[in-house]
Write an enzyme that holds these catalytic residues in place. Structure first.
Site, PDB file in Angstrom:
ATOM      1  CD  GLU A   1     -44.980  13.305  89.499  1.00  0.00           C
ATOM      2  OE1 GLU A   1     -44.160  12.811  88.708  1.00  0.00           O
ATOM      3  OE2 GLU A   1     -44.695  14.221  90.286  1.00  0.00           O
TER       4      GLU A   1
ATOM      5  CG  HIS B   1     -36.512  14.925  90.116  1.00  0.00           C
ATOM      6  ND1 HIS B   1     -36.316  14.025  91.136  1.00  0.00           N
ATOM      7  CD2 HIS B   1     -37.781  14.724  89.681  1.00  0.00           C
ATOM      8  CE1 HIS B   1     -37.417  13.304  91.302  1.00  0.00           C
ATOM      9  NE2 HIS B   1     -38.314  13.713  90.444  1.00  0.00           N
TER      10      HIS B   1
HETATM   11  C1  3PY Z   1     -41.937  11.353  86.047  1.00  0.00           C
HETATM   12  O1  3PY Z   1     -41.836  10.611  85.066  1.00  0.00           O
HETATM   13  O2  3PY Z   1     -42.308  10.963  87.159  1.00  0.00           O
HETATM   14  C2  3PY Z   1     -41.600  12.741  85.918  1.00  0.00           C
HETATM   15  O3  3PY Z   1     -41.936  13.515  86.774  1.00  0.00           O
HETATM   16  C3  3PY Z   1     -40.780  13.196  84.774  1.00  0.00           C
HETATM   17  O4  3PY Z   1     -39.641  13.852  85.248  1.00  0.00           O
HETATM   18 MG    MG Z   2     -42.126  12.630  88.660  1.00  0.00          MG
END
Ligand code: 3PY
Ligand code: MG
Length: 259
Positions: A154, A45
Site C-alpha cells: 500500500e 485503524h
Molecule cells: C487500504 O486500502 O489502504 C487499506 O489498508 C484497507 O483498509
Molecule cells: Mg491502508
C-alpha cells in the site's frame, strides 16, 4: 490449529472476508453465520488491542469464520501478542521497505525461517494441541505453516520492491491496500486509473510468480467478482459496520416507502 482460510486458498475456493470493526464477540460469532470465510480484526485503524482481539477470535471460532488480525505496527510485542492468542494470519500495514518485511518475518516465523519467540500459549492449546506435545520443533513447524503472514502492499516503496518482497521465505501472501496505495501513487481513490490498474497487475504477477497468495480489498460489491476474474486468490469486502449501516438504510427506506 487448522487454518480454514489457507485450505480454501490452496483449493482455489475464492474466499471472501471483511474487516471487523463492530468489536464484540457476539458480532464476530454472528459473522460466522453469513457465509463469510474470514474476518480481519483491525488493530490498525480499529480501536482494538490484543486483549479484546482475543475475545473476538473466540467468537469467530465459535461462529466458524477464520479470524485474522491486522497488526498495529511492525514490532516484536505487537506481532507476538496477536500470534500467541491464536489468530490464523497477520495482515501487516504500512510496509515501505524489504528490510521491514525481513524484520517482520523474524518476529512472526519460528526458526529456521525467522526468530519468533516461543511460549506455549492459546495458539497451541498451551502446548497440548499436538500428538507429540513434547515436540517443540513440530509445534514450531506447524505454526509456521498454519499461520499466514501477509504484508500489505500500500506504498510506492513496497510496490517498487514487490518482486523481492514476495520472494522472501516466510511471506505467505500480499494484501493490497487500495486506498493507501492510490494515495501513495498520487491518484487517491482513482481505482480505474491505468497506473493503479498496472500496479495491481504487477503485485498479482509478483505473488503468483513466487507461489504466494494475493488478496485485494474493495468497498464496491461488483469489484469482488471482478477481482476473482482478474485472478486474486481472495477478496476482502468492506467493513462490517458499514455493511450494517447500509443494510439498515435499505430496510428503513423500504419500510418508509410502504407507509
Ligand atoms: C487500504 O486500502 O489502504 C487499506 O489498508 C484497507 O483498509
Ligand atoms: Mg491502508
Amino acid at each position: 490449529m487448522k487454518n480454514t482460510l489457507k485450505e480454501k486458498l490452496q483449493h482455489h475456493q475464492q474466499p471472501i472476508g471483511t474487516f471487523f470493526e463492530l468489536g464484540s464477540p457476539n458480532a464476530a460469532e454472528a459473522l460466522g453465520h453469513t457465509g463469510l470465510d474470514f474476518i480481519i480484526i483491525d488493530n490498525e485503524h480499529g480501536p482494538f488491542e490484543a486483549e479484546s482481539t482475543l475475545s473476538f477470535v473466540r467468537g469467530a471460532e465459535l461462529g466458524g469464520v477464520c479470524p485474522l488480525a491486522r497488526v498495529r505496527e511492525v514490532s516484536r510485542p505487537a506481532v507476538l501478542k496477536l500470534l500467541d492468542i491464536g489468530v490464523k494470519g497477520l495482515i501487516v500495514p504500512n510496509i515501505h521497505t524489504i528490510e521491514q518485511v525481513t524484520e517482520l518475518v523474524s518476529y512472526a516465523k519460528f526458526a529456521p525461517i525467522g526468530n519468533r519467540g516461543f511460549c506455549p500459549t492459546r495458539k497451541d492449546a498451551w502446548g497440548y494441541a499436538y500428538p507429540a506435545t513434547e515436540s517443540v520443533a513440530e509445534n514450531m513447524a506447524v505454526c509456521n505453516a498454519e499461520t499466514l503472514l501477509i504484508p500489505q502492499c500500500e506504498t510506492i516503496g513496497c510496490l517498487e520492491q514487490i518482486e523481492a518482497i514476495t520472494a522472501l521465505d516466510g511471506v505467505d501472501g500480499i494484501f493490497i491496500g487500495p486506498f493507501d496505495l492510490s494515495i501513495s501513487m498520487g491518484i487517491p481513490g482513482q481505482f480505474e486509473h491505468p497506473d493503479f490498474q498496472a500496479a495491481l497487475q504487477r503485485i498479482l504477477n509478483a505473488c503468483h510468480q513466487n507461489g504466494k497468495f494475493c488478496i485485494s480489498f474493495t468497498v464496491q460489491p461488483d469489484a469482488v467478482a471482478a477481482g476473482f476474474l482478474q485472478g486474486f486468490d481472495a477478496m476482502a469486502y468492506g467493513l462490517d459496520a458499514a455493511v450494517l449501516v447500509q443494510a439498515y438504510r435499505t430496510l428503513i427506506a423500504q419500510v418508509r416507502a410502504q407507509q
